[in-house]
Design a protein around this motif. Sequence first.
Motif, PDB file in Angstrom:
ATOM      1  N   ASP A 170       0.817  -1.206   0.000  1.00 24.90           N
ATOM      2  CA  ASP A 170       0.000   0.000   0.000  1.00 24.90           C
ATOM      3  C   ASP A 170       0.858   1.268   0.000  1.00 24.90           C
ATOM      4  N   LEU A 171       1.992   1.224  -0.698  1.00 23.95           N
ATOM      5  CA  LEU A 171       2.859   2.401  -0.805  1.00 23.95           C
ATOM      6  C   LEU A 171       2.630   3.139  -2.117  1.00 23.95           C
ATOM      7  N   THR A 208       0.636   6.511  -2.413  1.00 25.36           N
ATOM      8  CA  THR A 208      -0.455   6.590  -1.446  1.00 25.36           C
ATOM      9  C   THR A 208      -0.010   7.518  -0.318  1.00 25.36           C
ATOM     10  N   ASP A 209      -0.920   7.853   0.566  1.00 31.05           N
ATOM     11  CA  ASP A 209      -0.539   8.679   1.716  1.00 31.05           C
ATOM     12  C   ASP A 209       0.535   7.978   2.550  1.00 31.05           C
ATOM     13  N   THR A 210       0.402   6.656   2.663  1.00 31.31           N
ATOM     14  CA  THR A 210       1.401   5.880   3.410  1.00 31.31           C
ATOM     15  C   THR A 210       2.761   5.961   2.739  1.00 31.31           C
ATOM     16  N   ASP A 247       4.293   9.491   3.208  1.00 27.37           N
ATOM     17  CA  ASP A 247       4.791   9.669   4.570  1.00 27.37           C
ATOM     18  C   ASP A 247       6.095   8.899   4.784  1.00 27.37           C
TER      19      ASP A 247
END
Length: 208
Positions: free
Chosen positions: A133-134, A152-154, A157
């Motif tokens: 989920d990156l 993604t947001d993940t 970050d």
Amino acid sequence: MRNGSERDTAAEAAARAGDGAASGSADADAAGGVHGAVPRDTVAAVVRQWQTVRPDIDTGPMEVIGRINRCAALLQQAEDAPLRRVGLTRPEFDLLGALRRTGHELTPGELARETFSSGAAVTKRLKQLQERDLVARRADTRDRRVSHVGLTDTGRDLVDSLLPDQLAYETVVLAGLDADGQGQLSALLRELLQQLEGRLGLSPGFRG
């Protein structure tokens, strides 16, 4: 390219420095050699050995390319420590970094060019990153065969949290060179890179 007399001088100097090599080793060269002599590294030992067995050749290019390759190998071994802590390889981080620094979605083909990788390698890495989920893929609205990849947001970050660690490591690595030395080294490497990219028909620099 050195002329014949310069090669002979270099070979003679190497032979003089190597008169005691029978009782010494490459490790002694890497450790600094004779007291008061110019500090030697592992490449210097290799060059001296070639000059001993082939005093007729110019080892100048080897002294440059060999050191670049050796530095690259050592840097790759060490700089991945922050990445290993989060289960990333350097090529995977390069993909994430390309998406972050360009600031927009990229196709797998564009990512391959940005990271100097093959299409097959990028496809494999994207699959692994998507499973974590990156990154996320979306199909092109006009051509379903084309996909667009974004963080993604993940993923965003993670890149933002890792980048300072990478830069901190690089700062430590370069700490032995003062600002002038770093500037000179950067300028020389930039000139070499521009020449190589020109010969290979590559676009200089990064896009985005």
